[in-house]
Design an enzyme around this catalytic site. Structure first.
Site, mmCIF file in Angstrom:
data_model
loop_
_atom_site.group_PDB
_atom_site.id
_atom_site.type_symbol
_atom_site.label_atom_id
_atom_site.label_comp_id
_atom_site.label_asym_id
_atom_site.label_seq_id
_atom_site.Cartn_x
_atom_site.Cartn_y
_atom_site.Cartn_z
ATOM 1 C CG HIS A 53 -7.280 -6.213 -1.876
ATOM 2 N ND1 HIS A 53 -7.107 -6.052 -3.222
ATOM 3 C CD2 HIS A 53 -6.053 -6.062 -1.323
ATOM 4 C CE1 HIS A 53 -5.843 -5.816 -3.474
ATOM 5 N NE2 HIS A 53 -5.174 -5.811 -2.347
ATOM 6 C CG HIS A 100 -2.121 -1.794 -7.748
ATOM 7 N ND1 HIS A 100 -1.553 -0.584 -7.488
ATOM 8 C CD2 HIS A 100 -2.447 -2.314 -6.541
ATOM 9 C CE1 HIS A 100 -1.507 -0.389 -6.176
ATOM 10 N NE2 HIS A 100 -2.038 -1.425 -5.588
ATOM 11 C CG HIS A 102 -10.846 -1.349 -8.323
ATOM 12 N ND1 HIS A 102 -10.814 -2.580 -8.898
ATOM 13 C CD2 HIS A 102 -12.140 -1.101 -8.008
ATOM 14 C CE1 HIS A 102 -12.050 -3.075 -8.925
ATOM 15 N NE2 HIS A 102 -12.869 -2.196 -8.391
ATOM 16 N NE ARG A 121 5.820 -2.243 -0.121
ATOM 17 C CZ ARG A 121 5.386 -1.400 -1.048
ATOM 18 N NH1 ARG A 121 6.242 -0.712 -1.766
ATOM 19 N NH2 ARG A 121 4.092 -1.243 -1.268
ATOM 20 C CG ASP A 122 3.723 -9.094 -1.881
ATOM 21 O OD1 ASP A 122 3.652 -8.972 -0.651
ATOM 22 O OD2 ASP A 122 2.762 -8.902 -2.653
ATOM 23 C CG ASP A 285 4.439 -6.053 1.756
ATOM 24 O OD1 ASP A 285 3.997 -7.169 2.063
ATOM 25 O OD2 ASP A 285 3.886 -5.312 0.931
ATOM 26 C CD GLU A 329 -4.316 -0.036 1.218
ATOM 27 O OE1 GLU A 329 -4.024 -0.004 0.012
ATOM 28 O OE2 GLU A 329 -5.256 -0.704 1.669
ATOM 29 C CB SER A 330 1.987 5.523 3.465
ATOM 30 O OG SER A 330 1.191 6.642 3.741
ATOM 31 C CG ASN A 548 -4.209 -10.235 -6.565
ATOM 32 O OD1 ASN A 548 -4.349 -9.764 -7.678
ATOM 33 N ND2 ASN A 548 -4.752 -9.700 -5.514
ATOM 34 C CB SER A 550 -8.491 -8.380 -8.996
ATOM 35 O OG SER A 550 -9.134 -7.170 -9.315
#
Lengths: 777, 244
Positions: A53, A100, A102, A121-122, A285, A329-330, A548, A550
């Site tokens: 990841h 996102h 999983h 955020r990115d 972030d 990963e809050s 990204n 995955s």
């Protein structure tokens, strides 16, 4: 490590290393980097930073094949959190797509919601104000073919739960932050059962000079932690995302984060407020791998070091270990490297927005990521090797042979073409997604010029006076049959959708959803798809600005169909060029641009007519067949067609434009009839020599666009098409309240209102019991 | 004359309101942070949509305690025009400036769509460019927009002509199929007895530019300006007398 604090941390054993997903070779490499054995905390940090990841260790060599440079690219793929493209007049756009999958498989609502939060955020990390989101979703089937099977019904219920959960999660987060979700795509197929795909895209706009970098520059600059307090949620989520889903994955629920869109909104406004004050040297972030990742990556990019004290990190609960604090990963947290002397300004702005803010460290010059916990040192790792020197692998690849049909259409069970079209329009993959996008706020920010439902979403950025178009595309079914062709088609279709909306394509971000790369078939699919995408992106001149990967999208039922989702962004020069897919007025003429009916790319095939239907939704929906070959795509021809249509639009000749995709010509024309203001019929007349009517109606030949023009403009339209050297054929005329398609001697007729009712309500009727009608229209 | 657009933490239509008001000739809007305490510089007040305080506890329930709300309430009592859209409407109800409550949509889902509303009164300070029966096309986007009041208050609202807008079909008929959220009697917007505080679930801020499918929302902002420049708010107490 003389000041090693006394801890109850487990001893690092080979077992523990294995549990952290690291191989013994990787562990040796870690020891070499450190010059000693890592402690438990350091092992955890390496484990997440070197997970697929974060490190793309199995895909990076492939990703290098993408074209990434162009004169208008301000930030290239891999340099920062998102790519940045110049759109002129001092304005730029930052955009990216992320998966996102999983988390959403385990906990659909929060999984999808935090996916939206992360991608937003990115974007504002780059200094851009997020303007809109898109999403590309895949689920198992939600409609039953055999309602009698009890096991099947349980599966359907589970698929519906995931589908409705993901949709409400996206709505919950995006709506509250106030960023419109204006488009996307949804497919339903068995291969996604138990492993849905949730890919979320966000685009933001910034002044060129406001571009923010995720670097820890300037020795002595203070490092601030801003945003929500750190808790134990999402521990090692990046590592969790780098494994296959199993029956036991539910136990990983603590690895799924919980989002708070309200805090995200405050964090967003506070960060943009601060960025406008020239107080920031770097900003990143805390997403995957949280504090660990953001500290070492910012230091690595700047070639500096960084030192932080965990005791100063705002925490939600007492007694958290360094391992937990670093790997949490809050959500809704950022790391800010402020300019020295601006500390008070940072504190003031965050106080104004009631967002927690703490100075936790400073930039150093020794290249180390040093983590203190009060007086003890919890971790001490050279930042660059940690962030950038994960081992890169090229895995073994074995081609997968897709089933090729040798059946002729004539041999398939007889199906009434009239019924077939209705069946296709009822299929949730093709049916209107209004049930979904009515739950997304798609009008906030007052820029949505073309709402969800047309080929591409069109958005007006008022303050920049720019009109953007955006779309996401990928036909996973084609990719399963031929990943290289499927990859090319994903790019071609995305560009085609933009073209139909009146835009010219600028650049691409992607989300590559594949299975476990250690399985040679999966790795082959990844490589093929990447090479197909790379070729098409070169042809269209649309560089890949980031994205990204995955992997490990596998459930006990098997691997997902390979899904390299393409999101493409385009610009529309003039408001007048904005075009939608719906017919506008009775009497307008309908023209098919692109190769005509019955075109056969490979004439040597014995089963030519079945070949054309390969990969089609018709075979999947009406016959339950997933058979090759995928449709052929000729990029040179595709570009010609698109350029021709774009020129027609710029000449003001095109009243509607819609590409032929899933469901072929018949579905495309039906969708053109579904003008949300007023349904319109059409009368179509086709000469197809000896091609069977079924093939004419439903084959998914590429590079075809259905346009409508005023009768008076026909001649001019045709002459421009001839100049471009593209094939075209007049199909018929808009009007009446029936759709009538005549193929050779046979005529098929449907009431548009019936077709619309099927198409418009299919998904709602599947997932809801009530019979309440949708009040629009 | 300036409009104040209040920014609560979590407001997300504040920028839309300012942009749409500033886009109209003769109108000007400025942000006012919720921690401020005075609105003396402003001729009208707008509470924008969004999720003030994340809509935690209950929509608008926390926002009504923001420092600025004291000024909003006292200015409203003094006759200043106050407009609350979407979340702003919810806050006005929570603050007691408008009767009733906005509860979860009947569908239990967020709804984002374009709706038709029918103007129910002949001349209100917010719609006086639009005669009774005029239709306004406005977008809605909310999860908790189902308006509810007890029967007694509902009777009063009707008797006092406080129902300004109802959801209607394209022909102007008040039918249940046109009701996006299950509001009682299709109510989309109401005003207080004095007529100077108006709350509605639809978004005039998202319909002030013809490119966005409808510019009907601009009629509401313009009407407010006309009301103020004509000094019509001064007659508010008289209106109270009449209805009493």
């Amino acid at each position: 490590m003389s000041r090693q604090m006394p801890t109850a941390d487990p001893v690092v054993t080979p077992e523990l290393v294995k549990q952290h997903g690291l191989t013994s070779e990787e562990f040796e490499r870690i020891k070499k980097i450190l010059g000693r054995e890592p402690n438990f905390t350091e092992l955890g940090i390496f484990s997440v930073m070197w997970s697929e990841h974060c490190s793309y260790k199995n895909s990076r060599k492939e990703l290098k094949k993408f074209p990434i440079a162009a004169p208008n690219i301000l930030v290239k793929a891999g340099e920062e959190n998102a790519g940045v493209v110049d759109i002129g007049d001092g304005w730029a756009i930052a955009f990216k797509m992320e998966s996102h999958n999983h988390p959403s498989a385990i906990e659909p609502f929060q999984g999808a919601a935090t996916g939206v939060g992360g991608i937003i955020r990115d974007i504002f990390t780059m200094g851009a104000r997020p303007e809109f989101c898109l999403n590309s979703l895949r689920f198992g089937p939600i409609t039953a073919e055999n309602p009698k099977s009890e096991i099947r019904n349980l599966k359907l219920a589970e698929n519906r739960r995931l589908f409705t959960g993901v949709v409400s999660g996206i709505a919950h987060y995006g709506n509250c932050v106030g960023i419109p979700t204006i488009g996307g795509e949804i497919y339903f197929d068995e291969s996604f059962e138990g492993n849905p795909l949730v890919n979320v895209f966000c685009l933001g706009v910034l002044r060129r000079e406001q571009l923010a970098r995720a670097t820890a520059k300037g020795v002595g600059n203070p490092v601030f932690y801003v945003g929500s307090e750190t808790g134990r949620d999402g521990l090692a989520g990046a590592a969790f995302a780098s494994r296959e889903l199993t029956e036991q994955s539910r136990e990983d629920r603590p690895a799924v984060q919980v989002g708070d869109p309200f805090k995200e909104k405050l964090l967003l406004e506070a960060c943009l407020d601060l960025l406008a004050h020239d107080a920031i040297a770097g900003i990143q972030d805390m997403g995957a791998a949280g504090l660990a990742c953001s500290t070492c990556e910012t230091a690595s990019r700047a070639g500096s070091g960084i030192e932080i004290d965990l005791a100063k990190v705002p925490k939600r609960e007492p007694g958290m270990t360094p391992y937990e604090i670093l790997l949490s990963e809050s959500q809704e947290r950022m790391l800010i490297i402020a300019k020295r002397g601006k500390e008070n300004l940072v504190r003031e702005i965050f106080a104004k927005w009631d967002v927690p803010c703490a100075e936790i460290g400073r930039v150093t010059d020794d290249g180390m990521m040093r983590v203190r916990n009060n007086d003890a040192i919890a971790a001490e790792i050279p930042a660059k090797p940690l962030a950038e020197e994960a081992p890169l692998y090229s895995r073994e690849a074995t081609p997968v042979a897709a089933a090729v049909s040798d059946r002729r259409i004539a041999d398939l069970p007889k199906i009434d073409n009239r019924r077939a079209l209705r069946q296709l329009l009822l299929d949730p993959t093709i049916a209107s997604k209004n049930w979904v996008y009515r739950q997304y706020d798609h009008t906030v920010r007052t820029g949505t010029l073309v709402k969800p439902g047309s080929d591409a979403a069109v958005f007006f950025v008022r303050y920049a006076n720019k009109i953007l178009a955006a779309t996401t595309d990928c036909n996973s079914f084609y990719c399963a049959l031929d990943p290289r062709v499927g990859g090319k088609i994903a790019v071609a279709e995305a560009a085609r959708n933009l073209t139909c909306s009146g835009a010219y394509p600028l650049a691409v971000t992607d989300c590559l959803n594949f299975g476990n790369p250690y399985k040679p078939e999966n790795f082959w699919q990844l490589r093929e798809a990447v090479e197909g995408i790379a070729e098409a992106c070169r042809a269209f001149g649309t560089p890949v600005t980031g994205g990204n990967v995955s992997l490990y999208n596998e459930s006990p039922a098997g691997v997902v169909d390979p899904t390299p989702t393409i999101a493409m962004v385009g610009l529309i020069d003039d408001e007048k060029h904005i075009t939608t897919q719906w017919f506008k007025e009775p009497g307008d003429l309908i023209i098919l641009v692109g190769r005509g009916i019955g075109f056969q790319p490979t004439s040597d095939r014995r089963d030519a007519d079945a070949t054309l239907l390969g990969g089609s939704q018709f075979l999947r929906v009406c016959h339950g067949l997933k058979i090759a070959p995928a449709p052929h795509v000729d990029l040179v021809h595709e570009i010609k067609v698109q350029n021709a249509v774009r020129d027609l639009i710029r000449e003001g000749l095109v009243k509607s434009a819609h590409d032929c995709s899933e469901g072929g010509l018949a579905v495309a024309v039906a969708e053109c009839c579904f003008n949300p203001e007023k349904l319109l019929g059409a009368e179509i007349n086709l000469k197809a020599a000896d091609t069977p009517a079924t093939t004419v109606l439903f084959d998914e030949s590429q590079s075809r666009i259905v346009i409508s023009v005023a009768r008076a403009d026909l001649e001019k339209t045709e002459s421009i098409l001839r100049e471009h050297g593209v094939l075209f054929q007049e199909l018929g005329e808009v009007g009446g309240d029936t759709l009538s398609i005549r193929v050779n001697e046979e005529t098929f007729r449907w009431q548009v209102a019936d077709l619309y009712d099927d198409w418009c309500n299919a998904i709602r009727r599947t997932v809801e019991d009530e019979t309440e009608r949708i009040p629009s229209l | 004359m300036k409009f104040a657009v209040i920014r609560f933490p979590g407001s997300n239509c504040d920028q839309d309101c300012v942009a749409s008001i500033n886009g109209l000739d003769g109108l000007r809007a400025e942000y006012v942070w919720h921690k401020e305490t005075s609105l003396d510089d402003f001729g009208a007040i707008v509470l924008p949509g969004g999720f003030a305080y994340g809509d935690y506890l209950r929509c608008g329930a926390i926002a009504r305690f923001s420092p600025i709300m004291k000024a909003v309430i006292s200015d409203a009592h003094a006759g200043k025009l106050v407009l609350g859209t979407c979340n702003g409407f919810q806050i006005l109800c929570e603050a007691g400036l408008l009767p009733g409550a906005l509860v979860r949509n009947r569908s239990l889902r967020f709804v984002c769509d374009m709706v038709t509303t029918r103007v129910e009164v002949d001349d209100s300070p917010f719609t006086h460019g639009c005669p009774k029966g005029a239709l306004l096309r406005l977008p809605v986007a909310h999860g908790e927009g189902c308006f509810y009041v007890d029967p007694e208050t509902l009777r009063e609202l009707n008797a006092n002509q406080q129902v300004i807008l109802r959801y209607a079909d394209r022909q102007g008929r008040i039918v249940s199929g046109a009701n996006p959220n299950g509001s009682i009697e299709n109510i989309a917007g109401i005003c207080n007895r004095e007529g100077n505080v108006f709350g509605l679930m639809p978004h005039p801020d998202r319909a002030s530019d013809a490119r966005l499918d409808s510019a009907d929302g601009a009629k509401i902002f313009r009407s407010m300006l006309q009301t103020i420049t004509a000094g019509r708010t001064a007659t508010a107490p008289e209106r109270v007398k009449q209805v009493a």
